[in-house]
Design a protein around this motif. Sequence first.
Motif, short mmCIF file in Angstrom:
data_model
loop_
_atom_site.label_atom_id
_atom_site.label_comp_id
_atom_site.label_asym_id
_atom_site.label_seq_id
_atom_site.Cartn_x
_atom_site.Cartn_y
_atom_site.Cartn_z
N ASP A 159 56.82 -44.57 -88.98
CA ASP A 159 57.85 -45.60 -88.96
C ASP A 159 57.58 -46.66 -87.90
OD1 ASP A 159 58.15 -43.77 -86.92
OD2 ASP A 159 60.35 -43.86 -86.90
N GLN A 160 56.52 -46.48 -87.12
CA GLN A 160 56.18 -47.45 -86.07
C GLN A 160 55.39 -48.61 -86.66
OE1 GLN A 160 54.02 -45.11 -83.23
NE2 GLN A 160 55.86 -44.22 -82.31
N PRO A 161 55.38 -49.75 -85.96
CA PRO A 161 54.58 -50.90 -86.43
C PRO A 161 53.09 -50.53 -86.51
CG PRO A 161 56.14 -51.58 -84.73
CD PRO A 161 56.19 -50.08 -84.79
N LEU A 162 52.39 -51.27 -87.35
CA LEU A 162 50.98 -50.96 -87.58
C LEU A 162 50.15 -51.05 -86.31
CD1 LEU A 162 48.89 -50.28 -89.82
CD2 LEU A 162 48.49 -52.75 -90.04
N TYR A 163 50.38 -52.09 -85.50
CA TYR A 163 49.56 -52.25 -84.30
C TYR A 163 49.83 -51.15 -83.27
CZ TYR A 163 53.59 -54.16 -81.73
OH TYR A 163 54.79 -54.33 -81.10
N VAL A 164 51.07 -50.66 -83.24
CA VAL A 164 51.40 -49.57 -82.32
C VAL A 164 50.66 -48.30 -82.73
CG1 VAL A 164 53.24 -48.11 -81.42
CG2 VAL A 164 53.63 -50.56 -81.72
N ARG A 165 50.68 -48.01 -84.03
CA ARG A 165 49.96 -46.83 -84.52
C ARG A 165 48.46 -46.95 -84.27
NH1 ARG A 165 50.70 -46.09 -90.27
NH2 ARG A 165 51.77 -48.09 -90.48
N TYR A 166 47.93 -48.16 -84.43
CA TYR A 166 46.50 -48.38 -84.21
C TYR A 166 46.13 -48.13 -82.74
CZ TYR A 166 42.11 -50.88 -83.57
OH TYR A 166 40.83 -51.22 -83.23
N LEU A 167 46.91 -48.69 -81.83
CA LEU A 167 46.61 -48.50 -80.42
C LEU A 167 46.77 -47.04 -80.01
CD1 LEU A 167 48.34 -51.67 -78.89
CD2 LEU A 167 45.89 -51.27 -79.26
N ASN A 168 47.79 -46.38 -80.52
CA ASN A 168 47.98 -44.96 -80.22
C ASN A 168 46.81 -44.13 -80.73
OD1 ASN A 168 50.45 -45.44 -78.97
ND2 ASN A 168 51.65 -45.03 -80.83
N TYR A 169 46.30 -44.50 -81.92
CA TYR A 169 45.19 -43.76 -82.50
C TYR A 169 43.92 -43.97 -81.67
CZ TYR A 169 41.97 -41.81 -85.90
OH TYR A 169 41.02 -41.04 -86.52
N LEU A 170 43.68 -45.20 -81.22
CA LEU A 170 42.51 -45.46 -80.39
C LEU A 170 42.56 -44.65 -79.09
CD1 LEU A 170 41.74 -49.29 -80.59
CD2 LEU A 170 40.43 -47.39 -81.54
N VAL A 171 43.72 -44.61 -78.48
CA VAL A 171 43.88 -43.82 -77.25
C VAL A 171 43.63 -42.34 -77.53
CG1 VAL A 171 45.51 -43.09 -75.47
CG2 VAL A 171 45.45 -45.48 -76.19
N GLY A 172 44.14 -41.86 -78.64
CA GLY A 172 43.94 -40.46 -78.99
C GLY A 172 42.47 -40.14 -79.24
N VAL A 173 41.77 -41.04 -79.96
CA VAL A 173 40.34 -40.82 -80.23
C VAL A 173 39.56 -40.77 -78.93
CG1 VAL A 173 38.28 -41.86 -81.24
CG2 VAL A 173 40.40 -41.79 -82.54
N ALA A 174 39.88 -41.65 -77.99
CA ALA A 174 39.20 -41.67 -76.70
C ALA A 174 39.40 -40.36 -75.94
CB ALA A 174 39.69 -42.85 -75.86
N GLN A 175 40.51 -39.67 -76.20
CA GLN A 175 40.80 -38.39 -75.55
C GLN A 175 40.39 -37.19 -76.40
OE1 GLN A 175 45.02 -38.73 -74.87
NE2 GLN A 175 44.77 -40.11 -73.12
N GLY A 176 39.74 -37.46 -77.54
CA GLY A 176 39.31 -36.37 -78.41
C GLY A 176 40.39 -35.85 -79.34
N ASP A 177 41.49 -36.58 -79.46
CA ASP A 177 42.60 -36.18 -80.33
C ASP A 177 42.59 -37.08 -81.56
OD1 ASP A 177 44.91 -35.30 -81.51
OD2 ASP A 177 46.26 -36.23 -80.03
N LEU A 178 42.33 -36.50 -82.73
CA LEU A 178 42.29 -37.27 -83.97
C LEU A 178 43.60 -37.20 -84.74
CD1 LEU A 178 38.70 -36.36 -85.24
CD2 LEU A 178 39.43 -38.28 -83.83
N GLY A 179 44.63 -36.70 -84.10
CA GLY A 179 45.95 -36.68 -84.72
C GLY A 179 46.21 -35.42 -85.53
N GLN A 180 47.34 -35.44 -86.23
CA GLN A 180 47.83 -34.31 -87.02
C GLN A 180 47.66 -34.62 -88.51
OE1 GLN A 180 49.07 -31.68 -85.39
NE2 GLN A 180 50.29 -30.46 -86.81
N SER A 181 47.10 -33.67 -89.23
CA SER A 181 46.95 -33.84 -90.67
C SER A 181 48.31 -33.79 -91.34
CB SER A 181 46.04 -32.75 -91.24
OG SER A 181 46.06 -32.76 -92.66
#
Length: 332
Positions: free
Chosen positions: A60-82
């Motif tokens: 439900d978050q804006p696209l750019y917010v999800r994108y930035l959150n995903y980049l931060v997660g990837v940098a920390q080795g977290d690819l999110g939840q399936s």
Amino acid sequence: MGLARYTARRLLQAIPVLIGIVTITFLLSNAIPGNPARIMLGPAPTPGQVAAVEAKFGLDQPLYVRYLNYLVGVAQGDLGQSLYYQVPVVQKILERLPVTMLLLFSSFVFAIAVSIPLGVVSAQRRNKPTDHVARVVALIGVSTPSFWIGLMLIIIFAFKLGWLPATNLILPWTHPLRVEGATTRLDVLVESGRHLLLPMLSLGTLQMAALTRIERSSMLETLSEEYVKLARAYGVSETTILRKHAFRNAQLPVLTVLGLNLSTALGGAVLTETVFSINGMGTLILTAVLNQDYQLLMGTTLVFGLAFVVGVILTDLSYAYVDPRVSYGENE
């Protein structure tokens, strides 16, 4: 510039490439029509249920917010939840990656083991029957889709002859108690080889054919060099010329194609795993696409992109080992 500094520089250069892969995959994944929350909840979800799932996974978050959150997660080795499996993406990738890596490794071993001798013999016996046969085999190999080869292998060796299994893949390190009919480690290895043979041939045929053509062309070019003619004039045997003078110098184009073919092999693995019902990265990425599992789709694509980048870097580093004329000095 030494080898270590060159390697470090190439690794740093790979970071923008991986960011580009993440960005493009993220945008394309979110451009797919439909709502993954509705797919998860079934044919008739209520608005409240959809909203709850979207809030849980941040949809439900804006696209750019999800994108930035995903980049931060990837940098920390977290690819999110399936979204589909309800587990971390890294966990599913670690479960499926060994299967695909085994398939890729075995197919490349088959391709190299067949293409190198075939290409050398074809070049050595240019325009002779052996050369014609090798060229026809290579032409058929590069012209035939891997999935069609897989289907033909299943029909002939699994259904008609009944020699080999048509589905699934057993990992060599699986415990004997988890393999039907196996009591020892040797039994597991035998069963693993039987299950691996058909998908290995299906995926490796295209690589074998492409490498054979490159090996033949490169050997023919090397055998026409002046230093080879000089060696013949001094009475050096053809076997010595091939082994000591021509073969090693002819491998640079082969290495280049070998590294670049990794992307082709990764794409072919998706089809091969589908044909042979193998639970690897290929079927995982198909599941992600069909269920609009954004996180899983982006994670698998990132792993494929990372594998390709690493393969290209290793190819570059191997040049200096194969050809002493290649160096990574300051003036290169």
